[in-house]
Design an enzyme around this catalytic site. Structure first.
Site, mmCIF file in Angstrom:
data_model
loop_
_atom_site.group_PDB
_atom_site.id
_atom_site.type_symbol
_atom_site.label_atom_id
_atom_site.label_comp_id
_atom_site.label_asym_id
_atom_site.label_seq_id
_atom_site.Cartn_x
_atom_site.Cartn_y
_atom_site.Cartn_z
ATOM 1 N N CYS A 1 24.855 27.782 71.984
ATOM 2 C CA CYS A 1 24.215 29.161 71.810
ATOM 3 C C CYS A 1 23.469 28.998 70.420
ATOM 4 O O CYS A 1 22.392 28.501 70.391
ATOM 5 C CB CYS A 1 25.327 30.447 71.643
ATOM 6 S SG CYS A 1 24.568 32.025 71.619
ATOM 7 N N HIS B 1 28.491 29.686 76.901
ATOM 8 C CA HIS B 1 29.626 29.361 75.975
ATOM 9 C C HIS B 1 30.741 28.689 76.885
ATOM 10 O O HIS B 1 31.632 29.457 77.236
ATOM 11 C CB HIS B 1 30.081 30.686 75.242
ATOM 12 C CG HIS B 1 29.453 31.332 74.068
ATOM 13 N ND1 HIS B 1 29.574 30.815 72.699
ATOM 14 C CD2 HIS B 1 28.409 32.063 74.006
ATOM 15 C CE1 HIS B 1 28.711 31.513 72.053
ATOM 16 N NE2 HIS B 1 27.891 32.207 72.911
ATOM 17 N N GLU C 1 33.563 27.181 75.613
ATOM 18 C CA GLU C 1 34.586 27.485 74.772
ATOM 19 C C GLU C 1 35.325 28.884 75.392
ATOM 20 O O GLU C 1 36.625 28.912 75.301
ATOM 21 C CB GLU C 1 34.610 27.260 73.427
ATOM 22 C CG GLU C 1 33.952 28.453 72.713
ATOM 23 C CD GLU C 1 32.483 28.741 72.695
ATOM 24 O OE1 GLU C 1 32.014 29.810 72.400
ATOM 25 O OE2 GLU C 1 31.888 27.808 73.370
#
Length: 223
Positions: free
Chosen positions: A85, A196, A198
């Site tokens: 990002c 994302h 994660e």
């Protein structure tokens, strides 16, 4: 044990989750303040957030910090560099990846889950995926519209798709050229992606599809 530096700039806000995802993938990771050296790490992750409050342009100020010179050296050595990002925006601003991230085609902040098609599995970040595999990860950005004049300058790794893997205009949330969600340099060791991983690394978060990004890097570096 493979050890990663997770860079923290003023305004970074995804660093803790990224460290935990790397640990879940079997690696070691430390949050590293941007004024510290990263030379002794096996790889670097530049996580998401709003570095320097996105002044000038998203990633523009962070890209001009001294730590990026060290990261460039690590990239030239072939060590894996991942920008997520805002990290992707920083990589393009630092010219570690070609292209630019522009405001979304509908000029507003987008925060939602998307489907991605994995189109290149010959990279350190994707080699545990299957070619053509469709995965689900969240996005959260206002400037994620990736533009590049000549896509042959990069390797397309992830594309926005529908749940069946069709690359359609309707599946493109931000207007990115060719539905691009993630690219690497031609060598394959520097990846920038707007979704994302994660935040999709634990089933309690709604998806574990992103965990394989980190597992891939860890396993690739053990080879």
């Amino acid at each position: 044990m493979v050890k990663f530096a997770v860079i923290v700039f003023p305004g970074t806000n995804c660093d803790f989750e990224t460290v935990e995802a790397i640990k879940r993938a079997g690696g070691e990771a430390e949050r590293v303040w941007y004024k510290q050296s990263v030379k002794d790490y096996d790889g670097v992750v530049i996580p998401g957030g709003f570095s320097y409050a996105d002044y000038l342009r998203a990633g523009a100020i962070a890209a001009r910090q001294k730590v990026m010179e060290e990261i460039r050296e690590l990239a030239e050595e072939g060590r894996p560099i991942l920008g997520i990002c805002n990290g992707f925006q920083i990589l393009t601003e630092a010219n570690l990846l070609p292209g630019a991230l522009r405001p979304n085609k509908i000029p507003r902040f987008l925060c939602k889950w998307v489907h991605l098609k994995v189109v290149d599995v010959e990279t350190p970040f994707t080699y545990l995926y299957e070619e053509g595999e469709v995965v689900r990860m969240p996005i959260a950005h206002a400037e994620g519209n990736y533009y590049i004049d000549n896509p042959s300058k990069v390797r397309i790794v992830f594309q926005y798709s529908d749940e069946k893997g069709s690359i359609t205009e309707e599946a493109n949330p931000n207007g990115s050229v060719l539905n691009i969600a993630g690219v690497t340099n031609k060598q394959g060791n520097v990846l920038g992606m707007m979704p994302h991983p994660e935040r999709a690394s634990d089933r309690f978060l709604g998806s574990e599809d992103g965990l394989k990004v980190f597992k891939s890097i860890v396993e690739w570096m053990k080879k």
